[in-house]
Design a protein around this motif. Structure first.
Motif, mmCIF file in Angstrom:
data_model
loop_
_atom_site.group_PDB
_atom_site.id
_atom_site.type_symbol
_atom_site.label_atom_id
_atom_site.label_comp_id
_atom_site.label_asym_id
_atom_site.label_seq_id
_atom_site.Cartn_x
_atom_site.Cartn_y
_atom_site.Cartn_z
ATOM 1 N N GLU A 181 0.809 -1.221 0.000
ATOM 2 C CA GLU A 181 0.000 0.000 0.000
ATOM 3 C C GLU A 181 0.843 1.273 0.000
ATOM 4 O OE1 GLU A 181 -2.535 -3.251 1.818
ATOM 5 O OE2 GLU A 181 -0.450 -2.569 2.001
ATOM 6 N N SER A 182 1.996 1.237 0.652
ATOM 7 C CA SER A 182 2.832 2.443 0.725
ATOM 8 C C SER A 182 3.454 2.813 -0.621
ATOM 9 C CB SER A 182 3.947 2.241 1.764
ATOM 10 O OG SER A 182 4.828 1.199 1.363
ATOM 11 N N LYS A 183 3.411 1.904 -1.594
ATOM 12 C CA LYS A 183 4.013 2.160 -2.900
ATOM 13 C C LYS A 183 3.013 2.738 -3.902
ATOM 14 C CE LYS A 183 7.518 -1.475 -2.480
ATOM 15 N NZ LYS A 183 8.072 -2.712 -3.081
ATOM 16 N N ALA A 184 1.752 2.820 -3.523
ATOM 17 C CA ALA A 184 0.721 3.342 -4.432
ATOM 18 C C ALA A 184 0.033 4.530 -3.779
ATOM 19 C CB ALA A 184 -0.293 2.253 -4.751
ATOM 20 N N HIS A 185 -0.216 5.579 -4.555
ATOM 21 C CA HIS A 185 -0.886 6.767 -4.013
ATOM 22 C C HIS A 185 -2.388 6.472 -3.892
ATOM 23 C CE1 HIS A 185 -2.115 10.826 -3.276
ATOM 24 N NE2 HIS A 185 -0.891 11.304 -3.501
ATOM 25 N N PRO A 186 -2.958 6.580 -2.689
ATOM 26 C CA PRO A 186 -4.378 6.228 -2.513
ATOM 27 C C PRO A 186 -5.334 7.096 -3.320
ATOM 28 C CG PRO A 186 -3.527 7.355 -0.574
ATOM 29 C CD PRO A 186 -2.346 7.041 -1.435
ATOM 30 N N TYR A 187 -4.883 8.309 -3.699
ATOM 31 C CA TYR A 187 -5.737 9.197 -4.490
ATOM 32 C C TYR A 187 -5.293 9.272 -5.944
ATOM 33 C CZ TYR A 187 -6.703 10.495 0.321
ATOM 34 O OH TYR A 187 -7.005 10.445 1.660
ATOM 35 N N GLY A 188 -4.370 8.407 -6.293
ATOM 36 C CA GLY A 188 -3.866 8.383 -7.662
ATOM 37 C C GLY A 188 -4.804 7.654 -8.610
ATOM 38 N N PHE A 189 -4.501 7.760 -9.908
ATOM 39 C CA PHE A 189 -5.327 7.191 -10.974
ATOM 40 C C PHE A 189 -5.319 5.669 -10.942
ATOM 41 C CE2 PHE A 189 -5.688 5.330 -15.180
ATOM 42 C CZ PHE A 189 -6.807 5.957 -15.708
ATOM 43 N N SER A 190 -6.483 5.081 -11.173
ATOM 44 C CA SER A 190 -6.588 3.637 -11.372
ATOM 45 C C SER A 190 -7.812 3.344 -12.228
ATOM 46 C CB SER A 190 -6.688 2.900 -10.035
ATOM 47 O OG SER A 190 -7.967 3.073 -9.450
ATOM 48 N N GLN A 191 -7.945 2.099 -12.619
ATOM 49 C CA GLN A 191 -9.127 1.667 -13.351
ATOM 50 C C GLN A 191 -9.483 0.241 -12.944
ATOM 51 O OE1 GLN A 191 -8.295 1.894 -17.561
ATOM 52 N NE2 GLN A 191 -6.236 1.095 -17.326
ATOM 53 N N ARG A 192 -10.742 -0.129 -13.203
ATOM 54 C CA ARG A 192 -11.213 -1.462 -12.838
ATOM 55 C C ARG A 192 -12.277 -1.903 -13.841
ATOM 56 N NH1 ARG A 192 -14.434 0.663 -7.416
ATOM 57 N NH2 ARG A 192 -16.080 1.773 -8.535
ATOM 58 N N ALA A 193 -12.466 -3.215 -13.952
ATOM 59 C CA ALA A 193 -13.473 -3.761 -14.860
ATOM 60 C C ALA A 193 -13.879 -5.137 -14.351
ATOM 61 C CB ALA A 193 -12.932 -3.859 -16.280
ATOM 62 N N GLU A 194 -15.111 -5.524 -14.673
ATOM 63 C CA GLU A 194 -15.586 -6.843 -14.255
ATOM 64 C C GLU A 194 -14.844 -7.954 -14.990
ATOM 65 O OE1 GLU A 194 -19.783 -7.282 -14.571
ATOM 66 O OE2 GLU A 194 -20.233 -5.762 -13.052
ATOM 67 N N LYS A 195 -14.512 -7.689 -16.243
ATOM 68 C CA LYS A 195 -13.825 -8.707 -17.045
ATOM 69 C C LYS A 195 -12.913 -8.030 -18.050
ATOM 70 C CE LYS A 195 -14.713 -12.655 -20.153
ATOM 71 N NZ LYS A 195 -15.747 -13.476 -20.830
ATOM 72 N N ALA A 196 -11.774 -8.648 -18.302
ATOM 73 C CA ALA A 196 -10.837 -8.162 -19.309
ATOM 74 C C ALA A 196 -10.380 -9.339 -20.155
ATOM 75 C CB ALA A 196 -9.645 -7.480 -18.670
ATOM 76 N N VAL A 197 -10.399 -9.164 -21.465
ATOM 77 C CA VAL A 197 -9.873 -10.175 -22.388
ATOM 78 C C VAL A 197 -8.791 -9.519 -23.228
ATOM 79 C CG1 VAL A 197 -10.370 -11.757 -24.268
ATOM 80 C CG2 VAL A 197 -12.062 -11.416 -22.452
ATOM 81 N N LEU A 198 -7.568 -10.013 -23.095
ATOM 82 C CA LEU A 198 -6.426 -9.487 -23.846
ATOM 83 C C LEU A 198 -5.930 -10.574 -24.790
ATOM 84 C CD1 LEU A 198 -6.557 -7.804 -21.136
ATOM 85 C CD2 LEU A 198 -4.129 -7.386 -21.455
ATOM 86 N N LYS A 199 -5.847 -10.248 -26.080
ATOM 87 C CA LYS A 199 -5.385 -11.201 -27.075
ATOM 88 C C LYS A 199 -4.072 -10.726 -27.689
ATOM 89 C CE LYS A 199 -9.978 -12.962 -28.200
ATOM 90 N NZ LYS A 199 -10.952 -13.300 -29.268
ATOM 91 N N ASP A 200 -3.267 -11.692 -28.140
ATOM 92 C CA ASP A 200 -1.946 -11.395 -28.717
ATOM 93 C C ASP A 200 -1.124 -10.547 -27.750
ATOM 94 O OD1 ASP A 200 -2.659 -12.747 -31.096
ATOM 95 O OD2 ASP A 200 -3.661 -10.952 -31.835
ATOM 96 N N VAL A 201 -0.938 -11.069 -26.554
ATOM 97 C CA VAL A 201 -0.275 -10.337 -25.472
ATOM 98 C C VAL A 201 1.239 -10.409 -25.617
ATOM 99 C CG1 VAL A 201 0.042 -10.169 -22.975
ATOM 100 C CG2 VAL A 201 -2.198 -10.840 -23.911
ATOM 101 N N HIS A 202 1.895 -9.232 -25.537
ATOM 102 C CA HIS A 202 3.350 -9.114 -25.469
ATOM 103 C C HIS A 202 3.653 -8.196 -24.286
ATOM 104 C CE1 HIS A 202 2.780 -10.514 -29.570
ATOM 105 N NE2 HIS A 202 4.069 -10.794 -29.650
#
Length: 226
Positions: free
Chosen positions: A177-198
């Motif tokens: 927790e100390s490495k991330a700013h609690p008021y900093g930017f983030s995002q979330r989603a119920e599901k993520a599908v990533l194809k051709d991942v590098h």
């Protein structure tokens, strides 16, 4: 693109760094308490590459953080990362590689790990499975699709209901927790599908990591997944 490497490596250091790291990364059904390792370990001085045909993940979160450790010369190392977390993830045709340079009498040595295929039916599903997984990513290329995504969430609100109580979903990785700013930017989603991942990353931790059809090999020279 070459993996980032720093400095020379003695044979003993190669053996100590490479072999145990494979056991830790490829451990099948380890069942580690979520976040314990992330809170305690210092990263190695080597990034690794991961390629996959597809990553299907649930309760996706992503926020900014950093990792610390030592480079291959023993100097201090600190790098920014985008932390991606999932409550569960399924990975198809995964390849992971890391390159160690300047091994005495051998030269550059590459370690490559492959696992996870998707069969024609549910019973034949041999994909890599991860539970409570967090990835410390330095770069990512993929074709991505998200379901019910929220962009611009305060990082400290991840994993919590509107009243601030934990909701059982991934938040900031426990112990970091100390490495991330609690008021900093983030995002979330119920599901993520990533194809051709590098992907290039510094670390991966998971509560459970299962790798069907695991194949591990060592190669002379730079033999990478991409």
């Amino acid at each position: 693109m070459k993996s980032q490497v720093r400095g020379g490596t003695r044979w003993k250091r190669f053996a100590v760094v490479m072999v145990p790291s494979v056991a830790a990364t490829a451990a099948i059904g380890v069942g580690l308490a979520q976040g314990v390792l992330a809170a305690s370990f210092s990263i190695s001085g080597q990034e690794f590459k991961v390629k996959a045909a597809e990553l299907e993940g649930y309760d996706f979160v992503q926020y900014g953080s950093y990792v610390k450790g030592k480079d291959l010369k023993g100097g201090d190392l600190s790098e920014p990362v985008a932390v991606s977390g999932f409550s569960e993830a399924y990975i198809t045709d995964m390849c992971q590689s890391v390159v160690t340079p300047n091994v005495p009498f051998i030269g550059t040595v590459s370690l490559q790990l492959r696992a996870g295929t998707k069969g024609k039916s549910e019973k034949e599903d041999r994909r890599v499975y991860a539970k409570g997984i967090y990835l410390d990513v330095s770069s990512l290329e993929a074709n991505a699709q998200f379901e019910n995504i929220d962009i611009g969430v305060a990082a400290g609100a991840l994993g919590k209901d509107n009243d601030g109580k934990p909701n059982g979903k991934p938040g900031i990785q426990p112990g970091t927790e100390s490495k991330a700013h609690p008021y900093g930017f983030s995002q979330r989603a119920e599901k993520a599908v990533l194809k051709d991942v590098h992907q290039k990353a510094w670390a991966t931790t998971a509560a459970t990591f299962k790798l069907p059809d695991l194949k591990l090999s060592l190669h002379r020279g730079a033999v990478e997944c991409f």
